[in-house]
Write a protein that holds these residues in place. Structure first.
Motif, mmCIF file in Angstrom:
data_model
loop_
_atom_site.group_PDB
_atom_site.id
_atom_site.type_symbol
_atom_site.label_atom_id
_atom_site.label_comp_id
_atom_site.label_asym_id
_atom_site.label_seq_id
_atom_site.Cartn_x
_atom_site.Cartn_y
_atom_site.Cartn_z
ATOM 1 N N SER A 35 -4.384 20.394 23.873
ATOM 2 C CA SER A 35 -5.136 20.128 25.102
ATOM 3 C C SER A 35 -4.934 18.694 25.568
ATOM 4 C CB SER A 35 -6.626 20.386 24.878
ATOM 5 O OG SER A 35 -6.847 21.719 24.527
ATOM 6 N N ILE A 36 -5.010 17.749 24.643
ATOM 7 C CA ILE A 36 -4.798 16.341 24.999
ATOM 8 C C ILE A 36 -3.373 16.132 25.488
ATOM 9 C CG2 ILE A 36 -4.675 13.997 24.049
ATOM 10 C CD1 ILE A 36 -7.038 14.824 22.205
ATOM 11 N N VAL A 39 -2.999 17.551 29.041
ATOM 12 C CA VAL A 39 -3.693 16.706 30.023
ATOM 13 C C VAL A 39 -2.911 15.420 30.265
ATOM 14 C CG1 VAL A 39 -5.756 15.298 30.386
ATOM 15 C CG2 VAL A 39 -5.984 17.661 29.654
ATOM 16 N N SER A 42 0.479 16.235 32.016
ATOM 17 C CA SER A 42 0.306 16.606 33.418
ATOM 18 C C SER A 42 -0.098 15.410 34.269
ATOM 19 C CB SER A 42 -0.743 17.709 33.559
ATOM 20 O OG SER A 42 -0.295 18.886 32.950
ATOM 21 N N SER A 43 -0.959 14.566 33.725
ATOM 22 C CA SER A 43 -1.368 13.395 34.505
ATOM 23 C C SER A 43 -0.224 12.406 34.640
ATOM 24 C CB SER A 43 -2.587 12.724 33.868
ATOM 25 O OG SER A 43 -2.252 12.224 32.589
ATOM 26 N N GLY A 78 -0.750 24.883 32.285
ATOM 27 C CA GLY A 78 -0.984 23.510 32.737
ATOM 28 C C GLY A 78 -0.381 23.243 34.100
ATOM 29 N N GLY A 82 -2.349 22.192 37.530
ATOM 30 C CA GLY A 82 -1.954 21.017 38.324
ATOM 31 C C GLY A 82 -1.617 21.385 39.755
#
Length: 171
Positions: A35-36, A39, A42-43, A78, A82
């Motif tokens: 999950s991290i 995230v 994607s960021s 993901g 996004g």
């Protein structure tokens, strides 16, 4: 859900239907790291497959034959999240969308050809060669990412030093 005479079970050679057992500590750790990774990837705009697949291999103990497709499905989720979040957003400095749709039209056919070639390669190549190719690819990606990070750090450090010097000149 799956009967004894189900074709699916005979196809994969599994004598018993798959069950969803209790979550282990390894499952929870893998879920948290994944999950991290998704995230952060994607960021940062790089995805996160380079984090997810090794986590599936190392933490969950999956073979590359299962970890790579599972990583692709994870990254699909993901990417869709996004896309939904950024589809209507506008660029803060220019009068255009955040997503460059023209770039997608140029890149997507090549991405699909690469995915098709990778799927064929995945079925043909042995697991050992798959692991070596995965390590080589991730090594090259890590090297280029770290080299770019170092260049950006050096540029930012020079810029900060320039601002400090300009501030002292002003005083």
């Amino acid at each position: 859900f799956f009967g004894e005479d189900d074709d699916f079970l005979r196809y994969i050679g599994d004598p018993t239907p798959p069950t969803l057992g209790k979550l282990t500590g390894r499952d929870v750790v893998a879920f948290m790291i994944t999950s991290i990774g998704v995230v952060l990837g994607s960021s940062g705009g790089i995805g996160g497959g380079g984090i997810v697949v090794p986590v599936y291999i190392i933490v969950l103990g999956l073979s590359p034959r299962f970890a790579i497709p599972l990583g692709s499905v994870t990254m699909l989720g993901g990417s869709l999240a996004g896309l939904i979040l950024n589809m209507r957003r506008r660029h803060p400095l220019a009068d255009r969308p955040v997503i460059d749709w023209d770039l997608i039209l140029v890149m997507e056919p090549l991405v699909l050809v690469g995915a098709l070639f990778g799927a064929i390669l995945h079925r043909v190549v042995s697991e050992k060669i798959l692991t070596v190719l995965l390590v080589l690819l991730l090594s090259v990606v890590a090297h280029t990412t770290l080299a770019k990070a170092k260049r950006m750090y050096d540029a930012e450090r020079r810029y900060i030093e320039h601002l400090k010097a300009a501030r002292w000149d002003y005083l």
